[in-house]
Scaffold this motif. Structure first.
Motif, PDB file in Angstrom:
ATOM      1  N   HIS A  12      10.834  -1.129  13.709  1.00  0.00           N
ATOM      2  CA  HIS A  12      10.804  -3.540  13.953  1.00  0.00           C
ATOM      3  C   HIS A  12      11.723  -4.259  13.858  1.00  0.00           C
ATOM      4  N   ASP A  13      13.253  -3.380  14.553  1.00  0.00           N
ATOM      5  CA  ASP A  13      14.242  -3.972  14.741  1.00  0.00           C
ATOM      6  C   ASP A  13      13.626  -3.986  16.371  1.00  0.00           C
ATOM      7  N   MET A  14      13.862  -2.815  17.092  1.00  0.00           N
ATOM      8  CA  MET A  14      13.214  -2.465  18.452  1.00  0.00           C
ATOM      9  C   MET A  14      12.600  -3.571  19.066  1.00  0.00           C
ATOM     10  N   HIS A  15      11.385  -4.086  18.243  1.00  0.00           N
ATOM     11  CA  HIS A  15      10.111  -4.422  18.530  1.00  0.00           C
ATOM     12  C   HIS A  15       9.347  -5.965  17.962  1.00  0.00           C
ATOM     13  N   GLY A  16       9.782  -5.406  16.948  1.00  0.00           N
ATOM     14  CA  GLY A  16       9.190  -6.710  15.723  1.00  0.00           C
ATOM     15  C   GLY A  16       8.108  -5.990  15.280  1.00  0.00           C
ATOM     16  N   ARG A  17       7.241  -6.839  15.012  1.00  0.00           N
ATOM     17  CA  ARG A  17       6.233  -6.840  13.651  1.00  0.00           C
ATOM     18  C   ARG A  17       4.870  -6.454  14.737  1.00  0.00           C
ATOM     19  N   ASP A  18       4.663  -5.958  13.427  1.00  0.00           N
ATOM     20  CA  ASP A  18       2.428  -5.558  14.199  1.00  0.00           C
ATOM     21  C   ASP A  18       2.726  -4.807  15.614  1.00  0.00           C
ATOM     22  N   THR A  19       3.456  -3.289  15.767  1.00  0.00           N
ATOM     23  CA  THR A  19       3.896  -2.875  16.512  1.00  0.00           C
ATOM     24  C   THR A  19       3.032  -1.642  16.026  1.00  0.00           C
ATOM     25  N   GLY A  20       2.978  -1.005  14.212  1.00  0.00           N
ATOM     26  CA  GLY A  20       2.529  -0.133  14.434  1.00  0.00           C
ATOM     27  C   GLY A  20       3.575   0.453  13.052  1.00  0.00           C
ATOM     28  N   GLY A  21       4.247  -0.090  12.843  1.00  0.00           N
ATOM     29  CA  GLY A  21       5.374   0.211  11.505  1.00  0.00           C
ATOM     30  C   GLY A  21       4.950   0.093  10.124  1.00  0.00           C
ATOM     31  N   ASP A  22       4.210  -0.382   9.699  1.00  0.00           N
ATOM     32  CA  ASP A  22       3.743  -0.467   8.489  1.00  0.00           C
ATOM     33  C   ASP A  22       2.597   0.351   8.025  1.00  0.00           C
ATOM     34  N   ILE A  23       2.385   0.740   6.782  1.00  0.00           N
ATOM     35  CA  ILE A  23       2.191   1.889   5.510  1.00  0.00           C
ATOM     36  C   ILE A  23       1.374   1.328   4.762  1.00  0.00           C
ATOM     37  N   PRO A  24       0.367   2.324   3.774  1.00  0.00           N
ATOM     38  CA  PRO A  24      -0.524   1.670   2.829  1.00  0.00           C
ATOM     39  C   PRO A  24       0.117   1.874   1.815  1.00  0.00           C
ATOM     40  N   GLN A  25       0.063   1.135   0.820  1.00  0.00           N
ATOM     41  CA  GLN A  25       0.296   1.132  -0.406  1.00  0.00           C
ATOM     42  C   GLN A  25      -0.742   1.387  -2.017  1.00  0.00           C
ATOM     43  N   ALA A  26      -0.301   1.830  -2.570  1.00  0.00           N
ATOM     44  CA  ALA A  26      -1.296   1.643  -3.789  1.00  0.00           C
ATOM     45  C   ALA A  26      -1.464   0.263  -4.844  1.00  0.00           C
ATOM     46  N   THR A  27      -2.551  -0.346  -5.062  1.00  0.00           N
ATOM     47  CA  THR A  27      -2.434  -1.056  -4.936  1.00  0.00           C
ATOM     48  C   THR A  27      -3.288  -1.914  -6.400  1.00  0.00           C
ATOM     49  N   ASP A  28      -2.780  -2.591  -7.111  1.00  0.00           N
ATOM     50  CA  ASP A  28      -3.772  -2.747  -8.406  1.00  0.00           C
ATOM     51  C   ASP A  28      -4.734  -4.138  -8.423  1.00  0.00           C
ATOM     52  N   TYR A  29      -5.680  -3.912  -8.617  1.00  0.00           N
ATOM     53  CA  TYR A  29      -6.664  -5.397  -8.687  1.00  0.00           C
ATOM     54  C   TYR A  29      -7.192  -5.506  -8.866  1.00  0.00           C
ATOM     55  N   VAL A  30      -7.658  -4.563 -10.345  1.00  0.00           N
ATOM     56  CA  VAL A  30      -8.317  -5.302 -11.125  1.00  0.00           C
ATOM     57  C   VAL A  30      -7.267  -6.148 -12.835  1.00  0.00           C
ATOM     58  N   HIS A  31      -6.154  -6.206 -12.132  1.00  0.00           N
ATOM     59  CA  HIS A  31      -4.991  -6.801 -13.263  1.00  0.00           C
ATOM     60  C   HIS A  31      -4.255  -7.932 -12.212  1.00  0.00           C
ATOM     61  N   GLY A  32      -4.141  -7.516 -10.989  1.00  0.00           N
ATOM     62  CA  GLY A  32      -3.571  -8.509 -11.090  1.00  0.00           C
ATOM     63  C   GLY A  32      -4.179  -9.669  -9.907  1.00  0.00           C
ATOM     64  N   LEU A  33      -5.815  -9.429 -10.043  1.00  0.00           N
ATOM     65  CA  LEU A  33      -6.570 -10.311  -9.861  1.00  0.00           C
ATOM     66  C   LEU A  33      -7.501 -11.445 -10.818  1.00  0.00           C
ATOM     67  N   ARG A  34      -6.411 -11.172 -11.711  1.00  0.00           N
ATOM     68  CA  ARG A  34      -7.320 -11.453 -13.256  1.00  0.00           C
ATOM     69  C   ARG A  34      -6.819 -12.674 -13.106  1.00  0.00           C
ATOM     70  N   PRO A  35      -5.427 -13.534 -13.492  1.00  0.00           N
ATOM     71  CA  PRO A  35      -5.899 -14.945 -13.167  1.00  0.00           C
ATOM     72  C   PRO A  35      -6.455 -15.384 -12.370  1.00  0.00           C
ATOM     73  N   LEU A  36      -6.268 -15.329 -11.189  1.00  0.00           N
ATOM     74  CA  LEU A  36      -7.512 -16.247 -10.718  1.00  0.00           C
ATOM     75  C   LEU A  36      -8.785 -15.690 -10.901  1.00  0.00           C
ATOM     76  N   LEU A  37      -9.484 -15.178 -10.949  1.00  0.00           N
ATOM     77  CA  LEU A  37     -10.362 -14.883 -11.326  1.00  0.00           C
ATOM     78  C   LEU A  37     -10.911 -15.034 -12.263  1.00  0.00           C
ATOM     79  N   ASP A  38     -10.076 -14.736 -13.416  1.00  0.00           N
ATOM     80  CA  ASP A  38     -10.537 -16.266 -15.132  1.00  0.00           C
ATOM     81  C   ASP A  38     -10.716 -17.102 -14.656  1.00  0.00           C
ATOM     82  N   ALA A  39      -9.918 -17.914 -13.743  1.00  0.00           N
ATOM     83  CA  ALA A  39      -9.823 -18.537 -13.256  1.00  0.00           C
ATOM     84  C   ALA A  39     -11.109 -19.784 -12.430  1.00  0.00           C
ATOM     85  N   TYR A  40     -11.567 -19.238 -11.446  1.00  0.00           N
ATOM     86  CA  TYR A  40     -11.697 -19.822 -10.461  1.00  0.00           C
ATOM     87  C   TYR A  40     -13.486 -18.318 -10.026  1.00  0.00           C
ATOM     88  N   GLY A  41     -13.669 -16.795 -10.472  1.00  0.00           N
ATOM     89  CA  GLY A  41     -13.583 -15.928 -10.277  1.00  0.00           C
ATOM     90  C   GLY A  41     -15.610 -16.372 -10.268  1.00  0.00           C
TER      91      GLY A  41
END
Length: 468
Positions: free
Chosen positions: A313-342
């Motif tokens: 990133h420091d040498m070449h900036g964003r979107d040049t291959g330096g990103d890594i996936p991580q675990a993501t919680d959708y059930v609890h993370g999205l619940r406020p949005l889905l409660d309101a508008y799902g």
């Protein structure tokens, strides 16, 4: 390779062949991608083969970096101003010398299919054939029929969505409109750089947002008004969707005063990490409300740790291959949005993931249980033949086919677009052929489904058919 990705058994392979053939004449719907609109607005000849196929493709440069070949040797521009390789032939030879690194990878499959189906080059890439292949592709690129707009039409693209920041003046889209060219190129509203306080220069970008929109973004209310105004500008330029690349799927509806206080701390440079996450989460709620009002389909693709490779990133900036996936919680993370508008039929949320384990455990049941949710195609590290197959196996039990939103190529490599769509169509044909041979789906329904997955579903779900 007429049977690429198809099963080895004769009957299943023959059915897959027939199903895939039903997609051959269907146009390409490209609702999520990162092609620079300047390419089509200017319609200038492409540069050399390396500038077209290697330099902008971080799938390629990332693999080579993993083996100690720095992006500068591959022509990737440096933020630091240091010189990088500019000779296309030298870059191409370096790729050929290290082509063995890509054995079994989708990058190799996409490139070889591009050589074959786009440029009619079938010579295997080797160090000893590098110059011949380079010259053959370069000769093609010099032909008028290989200019960007001509290829757009040759590829059968019906609509191509690019992705721009709210700070973009949309000049390239205005030029395309003024030219009267029949190709449909639309923009997508991507507000991450004015929402995520972790972006470099966030406060400056917010000030610039106020200038562009003509509002006072020193106030939270003025900031929200600026975003609404820019969304209206994007809709006028053809946008049918917004795109949100947050680190997590957290949503929360903060009291207005609390959201404003975090916003003010952000402008002052005193926001904590917790503040930044809460602000992103709250803004997803704000954007859901805006989508209900203006009709933009809301795309959410969380789960990437951006710029994990800090040196890159420091040498070449964003979107040049330096990103890594991580675990993501959708059930609890999205619940406020889905409660309101799902269950609000006015809202459409297309949800992507880099966390493959969540497909069957969280995402398919969610999409199968809320009217507003659709599953986006496997994205980025997962948009491979095997990843696409695993996606269908994981989600069809709970979500079926019609809670999925079709394929998105998500690419910066223009010439890979038809290749990626064809591989996705092949994978779906193979999966459906398996259901037919198992007696789980009649052939006529499989035939209808393959055409829906390839064309009708993405066109409808992303509101590219004019429906609101």
């Amino acid at each position: 390779m007429p049977d690429l990705t198809f099963a080895s058994g004769d009957r299943e392979r023959d059915i897959a062949r027939d199903l895939h053939a039903l997609t051959a004449e269907l146009p390409l719907i490209c609702p999520h991608g990162h092609i620079d609109p300047r390419i089509l607005a200017d319609d200038a000849p492409f540069g050399d083969p390396a500038q077209l196929l290697v330099v902008p493709d971080h799938y390629v440069t990332r693999m080579l970096l993993s083996q100690g070949i720095p992006p500068g040797r591959l022509g990737v521009p440096a933020r630091t101003g240091e010189p990088v390789e500019t000779d296309g032939r030298t870059i191409w030879r370096l790729l050929a010398e290290n082509w063995y690194l890509f054995r079994g990878t989708p990058s190799r499959l996409w490139l070889e299919r591009t050589f074959d189906t786009v440029f009619d080059v079938r010579t295997p890439l080797r160090p000893e054939t590098a110059d011949d292949i380079y010259d053959a592709i370069a000769a093609r690129l010099a032909e008028p029929s290989f200019r960007p707009r001509a290829l757009f039409e040759k590829f059968g693209i019906e609509v191509l969505a690019t992705t721009e920041s709210p700070l973009d003046d949309l000049t390239q889209h205005a030029k395309l409109e003024a030219d009267g060219w029949k190709g449909r190129v639309i923009t997508t509203f991507r507000p991450d750089n004015v929402v995520d306080m972790e972006f470099d220069g966030w406060a400056h970008a917010v000030a610039r947002l106020g200038e562009v929109a003509g509002t006072d973004t020193t106030r939270f209310g003025g900031y929200l008004d600026a975003l609404r105004r820019r969304r209206a500008d994007f809709i006028a330029a053809g946008a049918t969707s917004s795109d949100h690349g947050h680190p997590t799927a957290l949503t929360i509806d903060l009291p207005a005063a609390d959201a404003a206080a975090i916003y003010e701390r952000g402008l002052a440079g005193t926001a904590s990490a917790a503040d930044r996450e809460l602000f992103r989460a709250h803004m997803l709620m704000e954007f859901a409300r805006m989508s209900i009002d203006d009709g933009l389909v809301m795309q959410l693709h969380p789960g990437a740790v951006r710029n994990h490779n800090r040196w890159l990133h420091d040498m070449h900036g964003r979107d040049t291959g330096g990103d890594i996936p991580q675990a993501t919680d959708y059930v609890h993370g999205l619940r406020p949005l889905l409660d309101a508008y799902g269950n609000d039929p006015r809202l459409r949320v297309v949800l992507y993931t880099l966390d493959e384990d969540t497909f069957s455990r969280e995402l398919a049941p969610l999409a199968g249980g809320y009217a507003a949710l659709y599953l986006g195609a496997p994205w980025w590290f997962l948009d491979t033949p095997d990843g696409l197959r695993r996606f269908r196996e994981a989600v069809t039990d709970s979500a079926g086919f019609y809670n999925t939103a079709g394929f998105v190529d998500d690419t910066r490599a223009f010439c890979s677009i038809p290749v990626r769509h064809d591989i996705a169509r092949r994978v779906d044909a193979a999966y459906l052929a398996g259901l037919v041979t198992q007696g789980r789906l009649p052939y006529d329904e499989a035939a209808e489904t393959i055409q829906d997955l390839a064309y009708h579903l993405p066109k409808h779900i992303f509101r590219l058919d004019g429906e609101k």
